[in-house]
Write a protein that holds these residues in place. Structure first.
Motif, PDB file in Angstrom:
ATOM      1  N   LEU A  30     122.344  63.643 -24.305  1.00 12.14           N
ATOM      2  CA  LEU A  30     121.341  62.826 -23.616  1.00 12.14           C
ATOM      3  C   LEU A  30     119.965  63.481 -23.662  1.00 12.14           C
ATOM      4  CD1 LEU A  30     123.430  61.721 -20.517  1.00 12.14           C
ATOM      5  CD2 LEU A  30     122.686  60.292 -22.427  1.00 12.14           C
ATOM      6  N   PHE A  31     119.934  64.802 -23.521  1.00 14.70           N
ATOM      7  CA  PHE A  31     118.682  65.556 -23.569  1.00 14.70           C
ATOM      8  C   PHE A  31     118.051  65.442 -24.954  1.00 14.70           C
ATOM      9  CE2 PHE A  31     116.405  69.762 -22.927  1.00 14.70           C
ATOM     10  CZ  PHE A  31     115.657  69.347 -21.846  1.00 14.70           C
ATOM     11  N   ILE A  32     118.872  65.543 -25.991  1.00 20.85           N
ATOM     12  CA  ILE A  32     118.388  65.411 -27.370  1.00 20.85           C
ATOM     13  C   ILE A  32     117.755  64.043 -27.592  1.00 20.85           C
ATOM     14  CG2 ILE A  32     119.169  65.214 -29.773  1.00 20.85           C
ATOM     15  CD1 ILE A  32     121.254  67.440 -29.057  1.00 20.85           C
ATOM     16  N   LEU A  33     118.356  63.002 -27.016  1.00 20.86           N
ATOM     17  CA  LEU A  33     117.785  61.652 -27.163  1.00 20.86           C
ATOM     18  C   LEU A  33     116.370  61.569 -26.609  1.00 20.86           C
ATOM     19  CD1 LEU A  33     120.677  59.140 -26.415  1.00 20.86           C
ATOM     20  CD2 LEU A  33     119.405  59.437 -28.544  1.00 20.86           C
TER      21      LEU A  33
ATOM     22  N   GLU B 204     113.270  69.643 -25.723  1.00 20.74           N
ATOM     23  CA  GLU B 204     114.415  68.753 -25.552  1.00 20.74           C
ATOM     24  C   GLU B 204     115.260  68.689 -26.819  1.00 20.74           C
ATOM     25  OE1 GLU B 204     112.227  65.865 -22.265  1.00 20.74           O
ATOM     26  OE2 GLU B 204     112.226  65.300 -24.390  1.00 20.74           O
ATOM     27  N   LEU B 205     114.618  68.640 -27.967  1.00 18.37           N
ATOM     28  CA  LEU B 205     115.361  68.556 -29.221  1.00 18.37           C
ATOM     29  C   LEU B 205     116.035  69.884 -29.574  1.00 18.37           C
ATOM     30  CD1 LEU B 205     116.191  66.926 -31.715  1.00 18.37           C
ATOM     31  CD2 LEU B 205     114.068  67.671 -32.791  1.00 18.37           C
ATOM     32  N   ILE B 206     115.256  70.941 -29.658  1.00 15.29           N
ATOM     33  CA  ILE B 206     115.817  72.238 -30.072  1.00 15.29           C
ATOM     34  C   ILE B 206     116.715  72.816 -28.992  1.00 15.29           C
ATOM     35  CG2 ILE B 206     115.255  74.609 -30.721  1.00 15.29           C
ATOM     36  CD1 ILE B 206     112.735  73.444 -32.088  1.00 15.29           C
ATOM     37  N   GLY B 207     116.251  72.802 -27.743  1.00  6.74           N
ATOM     38  CA  GLY B 207     117.081  73.292 -26.645  1.00  6.74           C
ATOM     39  C   GLY B 207     118.356  72.483 -26.512  1.00  6.74           C
ATOM     40  N   GLY B 208     118.236  71.172 -26.664  1.00  6.40           N
ATOM     41  CA  GLY B 208     119.417  70.312 -26.595  1.00  6.40           C
ATOM     42  C   GLY B 208     120.426  70.631 -27.681  1.00  6.40           C
ATOM     43  N   LEU B 209     119.943  70.881 -28.898  1.00 11.54           N
ATOM     44  CA  LEU B 209     120.856  71.242 -29.991  1.00 11.54           C
ATOM     45  C   LEU B 209     121.550  72.573 -29.717  1.00 11.54           C
ATOM     46  CD1 LEU B 209     118.705  70.151 -33.065  1.00 11.54           C
ATOM     47  CD2 LEU B 209     120.868  69.130 -32.306  1.00 11.54           C
ATOM     48  N   LEU B 210     120.797  73.559 -29.207  1.00 17.32           N
ATOM     49  CA  LEU B 210     121.397  74.857 -28.881  1.00 17.32           C
ATOM     50  C   LEU B 210     122.446  74.719 -27.784  1.00 17.32           C
ATOM     51  CD1 LEU B 210     118.227  77.138 -28.971  1.00 17.32           C
ATOM     52  CD2 LEU B 210     120.115  77.135 -30.618  1.00 17.32           C
ATOM     53  N   ILE B 211     122.138  73.945 -26.765  1.00 21.67           N
ATOM     54  CA  ILE B 211     123.088  73.724 -25.675  1.00 21.67           C
ATOM     55  C   ILE B 211     124.306  72.955 -26.196  1.00 21.67           C
ATOM     56  CG2 ILE B 211     123.436  72.543 -23.461  1.00 21.67           C
ATOM     57  CD1 ILE B 211     120.400  73.197 -22.913  1.00 21.67           C
TER      58      ILE B 211
ATOM     59  N   SER C 191     123.246  79.384 -25.280  1.00 23.70           N
ATOM     60  CA  SER C 191     123.116  78.253 -24.360  1.00 23.70           C
ATOM     61  C   SER C 191     122.551  78.644 -22.997  1.00 23.70           C
ATOM     62  CB  SER C 191     124.459  77.539 -24.193  1.00 23.70           C
ATOM     63  OG  SER C 191     125.442  78.440 -23.780  1.00 23.70           O
ATOM     64  N   ARG C 192     122.788  79.868 -22.537  1.00 27.48           N
ATOM     65  CA  ARG C 192     122.223  80.265 -21.242  1.00 27.48           C
ATOM     66  C   ARG C 192     120.699  80.314 -21.314  1.00 27.48           C
ATOM     67  NH1 ARG C 192     126.006  83.144 -17.464  1.00 27.48           N
ATOM     68  NH2 ARG C 192     127.989  83.254 -18.535  1.00 27.48           N
ATOM     69  N   ILE C 193     120.165  80.886 -22.372  1.00 27.67           N
ATOM     70  CA  ILE C 193     118.710  80.966 -22.531  1.00 27.67           C
ATOM     71  C   ILE C 193     118.124  79.564 -22.711  1.00 27.67           C
ATOM     72  CG2 ILE C 193     116.858  81.812 -24.031  1.00 27.67           C
ATOM     73  CD1 ILE C 193     118.783  84.208 -24.663  1.00 27.67           C
ATOM     74  N   ALA C 194     118.756  78.774 -23.578  1.00 25.58           N
ATOM     75  CA  ALA C 194     118.281  77.407 -23.815  1.00 25.58           C
ATOM     76  C   ALA C 194     118.351  76.580 -22.535  1.00 25.58           C
ATOM     77  CB  ALA C 194     119.095  76.751 -24.923  1.00 25.58           C
ATOM     78  N   ALA C 195     119.426  76.740 -21.771  1.00 25.62           N
ATOM     79  CA  ALA C 195     119.567  75.989 -20.523  1.00 25.62           C
ATOM     80  C   ALA C 195     118.524  76.417 -19.496  1.00 25.62           C
ATOM     81  CB  ALA C 195     120.982  76.166 -19.958  1.00 25.62           C
TER      82      ALA C 195
ATOM     83  N   ALA D  47     116.706  61.421 -13.448  1.00 24.63           N
ATOM     84  CA  ALA D  47     117.288  62.074 -14.633  1.00 24.63           C
ATOM     85  C   ALA D  47     116.733  63.489 -14.790  1.00 24.63           C
ATOM     86  CB  ALA D  47     117.013  61.254 -15.886  1.00 24.63           C
ATOM     87  N   ALA D  48     115.442  63.668 -14.546  1.00 29.49           N
ATOM     88  CA  ALA D  48     114.851  65.006 -14.646  1.00 29.49           C
ATOM     89  C   ALA D  48     115.489  65.961 -13.643  1.00 29.49           C
ATOM     90  CB  ALA D  48     113.338  64.942 -14.433  1.00 29.49           C
ATOM     91  N   ILE D  49     115.753  65.481 -12.435  1.00 26.23           N
ATOM     92  CA  ILE D  49     116.397  66.315 -11.420  1.00 26.23           C
ATOM     93  C   ILE D  49     117.812  66.684 -11.857  1.00 26.23           C
ATOM     94  CG2 ILE D  49     117.300  66.366  -9.063  1.00 26.23           C
ATOM     95  CD1 ILE D  49     114.900  64.596  -8.271  1.00 26.23           C
ATOM     96  N   LEU D  50     118.560  65.701 -12.331  1.00 32.01           N
ATOM     97  CA  LEU D  50     119.928  65.978 -12.775  1.00 32.01           C
ATOM     98  C   LEU D  50     119.949  66.954 -13.947  1.00 32.01           C
ATOM     99  CD1 LEU D  50     121.691  62.526 -12.436  1.00 32.01           C
ATOM    100  CD2 LEU D  50     122.312  64.645 -11.297  1.00 32.01           C
ATOM    101  N   PHE D  51     119.100  66.727 -14.952  1.00 34.38           N
ATOM    102  CA  PHE D  51     119.027  67.667 -16.070  1.00 34.38           C
ATOM    103  C   PHE D  51     118.691  69.068 -15.572  1.00 34.38           C
ATOM    104  CE2 PHE D  51     118.032  64.095 -19.196  1.00 34.38           C
ATOM    105  CZ  PHE D  51     119.217  64.237 -19.902  1.00 34.38           C
ATOM    106  N   CYS D  52     117.718  69.162 -14.683  1.00 29.77           N
ATOM    107  CA  CYS D  52     117.292  70.458 -14.161  1.00 29.77           C
ATOM    108  C   CYS D  52     118.464  71.219 -13.554  1.00 29.77           C
ATOM    109  CB  CYS D  52     116.184  70.263 -13.127  1.00 29.77           C
ATOM    110  SG  CYS D  52     115.589  71.792 -12.390  1.00 29.77           S
ATOM    111  N   PHE D  53     119.239  70.573 -12.710  1.00 32.46           N
ATOM    112  CA  PHE D  53     120.309  71.270 -12.013  1.00 32.46           C
ATOM    113  C   PHE D  53     121.568  71.448 -12.858  1.00 32.46           C
ATOM    114  CE2 PHE D  53     117.458  70.516  -8.538  1.00 32.46           C
ATOM    115  CZ  PHE D  53     117.546  71.722  -7.855  1.00 32.46           C
ATOM    116  N   VAL D  54     121.855  70.529 -13.755  1.00 39.00           N
ATOM    117  CA  VAL D  54     122.985  70.736 -14.675  1.00 39.00           C
ATOM    118  C   VAL D  54     122.696  71.934 -15.567  1.00 39.00           C
ATOM    119  CG1 VAL D  54     124.194  69.788 -16.689  1.00 39.00           C
ATOM    120  CG2 VAL D  54     123.872  68.383 -14.651  1.00 39.00           C
ATOM    121  N   PHE D  55     121.482  72.003 -16.102  1.00 41.33           N
ATOM    122  CA  PHE D  55     121.133  73.131 -16.964  1.00 41.33           C
ATOM    123  C   PHE D  55     121.049  74.434 -16.171  1.00 41.33           C
ATOM    124  CE2 PHE D  55     119.084  69.810 -19.874  1.00 41.33           C
ATOM    125  CZ  PHE D  55     120.262  69.666 -20.608  1.00 41.33           C
ATOM    126  N   LEU D  56     120.570  74.376 -14.943  1.00 37.78           N
ATOM    127  CA  LEU D  56     120.556  75.570 -14.110  1.00 37.78           C
ATOM    128  C   LEU D  56     121.984  76.060 -13.855  1.00 37.78           C
ATOM    129  CD1 LEU D  56     118.751  77.560 -12.565  1.00 37.78           C
ATOM    130  CD2 LEU D  56     118.998  76.069 -10.564  1.00 37.78           C
TER     131      LEU D  56
END
Length: 125
Positions: A23-26, A55-62, A68-72, A101-110
């Motif tokens: 979803l982040f990559i999209l 979003e693209l590069i970090g999303g691909l790494l994740i 993935s920890r650094i990218a997240a 969505a930004a809040i959810l992404f923030c906390f899922v990645f955290l």
């Protein structure tokens, strides 16, 4: 019952990581390449363009679980900035300002920063 389910926690975490990353990559491909179709095509050398690259590069790494920890961590920070700079000024409530969505992404990645990538990761650190 819960002990049997706990045995699948690494796989469930990996599914969360993979779905969130897709979803982040999209969001990144939408900003950078206009796909899926959108009116928003920011210049690459802008804050929105930088967000698209993250979003693209970090999303691909994740997605693949590579560093993935650094990218997240970077992705989580990007979403915190996105929420407070873009969404929050519009309204106090995330459902009204489009920032849920930004809040959810923030906390899922955290969460991924602390938990690691789970199963099926290129490097499981």
């Amino acid at each position: 019952m819960t002990d049997r389910l706990s045995a699948y926690a690494p796989q469930a975490l990996a599914v969360l990581r993979i779905v969130a990353a897709l979803l982040f990559i999209l969001h990144g491909t939408q900003k950078l390449f206009g796909f899926p179709a959108t009116e928003m095509q920011p210049p690459l050398m802008s804050l929105f363009g930088a967000a698209g690259v993250i979003e693209l590069i970090g999303g691909l790494l994740i997605l693949v679980g590579f560093y993935s920890r650094i990218a997240a961590f970077i992705a989580s920070g990007t979403m915190a900035v996105a929420y407070w700079m873009v969404h929050a000024p519009g309204s106090l409530y995330p459902t009204n300002n489009g920032g849920d969505a930004a809040i959810l992404f923030c906390f899922v990645f955290l969460y991924l920063v602390f938990s690691g990538p789970g199963a099926w990761a290129v490097n499981r650190k």
